[in-house]
Scaffold this active site. Sequence first.
Site, PDB file in Angstrom:
ATOM      1  N   ASP A   8       0.821  -1.260   0.027  1.00  0.00           N
ATOM      2  CA  ASP A   8      -0.044  -0.124  -0.080  1.00  0.00           C
ATOM      3  C   ASP A   8       0.749   1.354  -0.085  1.00  0.00           C
ATOM      4  O   ASP A   8       2.057   1.049   0.381  1.00  0.00           O
ATOM      5  CB  ASP A   8      -0.997  -0.181   1.292  1.00  0.00           C
ATOM      6  CG  ASP A   8      -1.756   1.002   1.561  1.00  0.00           C
ATOM      7  OD1 ASP A   8      -2.263   1.515   0.322  1.00  0.00           O
ATOM      8  OD2 ASP A   8      -1.682   1.723   2.449  1.00  0.00           O
ATOM      9  N   ASP A  10      -0.084   5.073   1.097  1.00  0.00           N
ATOM     10  CA  ASP A  10      -0.492   6.038   2.191  1.00  0.00           C
ATOM     11  C   ASP A  10      -0.720   5.525   3.453  1.00  0.00           C
ATOM     12  O   ASP A  10      -1.457   4.404   3.667  1.00  0.00           O
ATOM     13  CB  ASP A  10      -1.775   6.956   2.064  1.00  0.00           C
ATOM     14  CG  ASP A  10      -1.545   7.802   0.722  1.00  0.00           C
ATOM     15  OD1 ASP A  10      -0.542   7.658  -0.198  1.00  0.00           O
ATOM     16  OD2 ASP A  10      -2.507   8.375   0.267  1.00  0.00           O
ATOM     17  N   ASP A 131      -1.692  -0.391   6.060  1.00  0.00           N
ATOM     18  CA  ASP A 131      -1.981   0.130   7.230  1.00  0.00           C
ATOM     19  C   ASP A 131      -3.726  -0.034   7.698  1.00  0.00           C
ATOM     20  O   ASP A 131      -3.953   0.405   8.659  1.00  0.00           O
ATOM     21  CB  ASP A 131      -1.504   1.476   7.401  1.00  0.00           C
ATOM     22  CG  ASP A 131      -2.356   2.409   6.349  1.00  0.00           C
ATOM     23  OD1 ASP A 131      -2.607   3.458   6.869  1.00  0.00           O
ATOM     24  OD2 ASP A 131      -2.668   2.109   5.375  1.00  0.00           O
TER      25      ASP A 131
END
Length: 188
Positions: A8, A10, A131
């Site tokens: 991922d 961000d 995240d």
Amino acid sequence: MKKILFIDRDGTIVKEAAPPDYILNTLEELEFYPEVFRYLGKIVRKLDYELVMVTNQDGLGTQLLPNDIFWKIQNTIIKAFENEGIVFCKVFIDDSFPIENKPTRKPGIAMVTEYINNPNYDLSSSFMIGDRLTDVEFAKNLGAKGIFIDTDEELGAKEISSKREELNPCIALQTTSWKEIYSFLKKN
């Protein structure tokens, strides 16, 4: 067969943008995740993984995130990694909003169909690093394992739900450290 690190963007390789929209839309906001260059660089040099960026970018091309601004930031990120010898073989970007429920939006796996049932890739030995629980769910949907960067911030707290119990078996590592990610992958 090749192993993949789906990563991922961000909150994983760059810091999550500030509330309320969590959209990284200025170069001034761009901050790389601590030690990501050092340890992702070690992963590239010492371990046998292909890197693939998979990111949801809500509203790309809208007033919230104009194309020119997004691409300036995205190209800066990619160039910074390339300058350190870290190259993403592919970059997949979904621009839909969660409410649209598109199969290309993580946790959907339609963005990465070229890796599914491809005899050149071993998804069961591959990982998704992210995240959010949707990243872990993406790993589950692919038949891979999740590495959950749990920063325990407000955004993550919003995602804690019954999904967490369902997804716990898919989390191979929960951490906030790229050093731990490297150490973990070195043993696998």
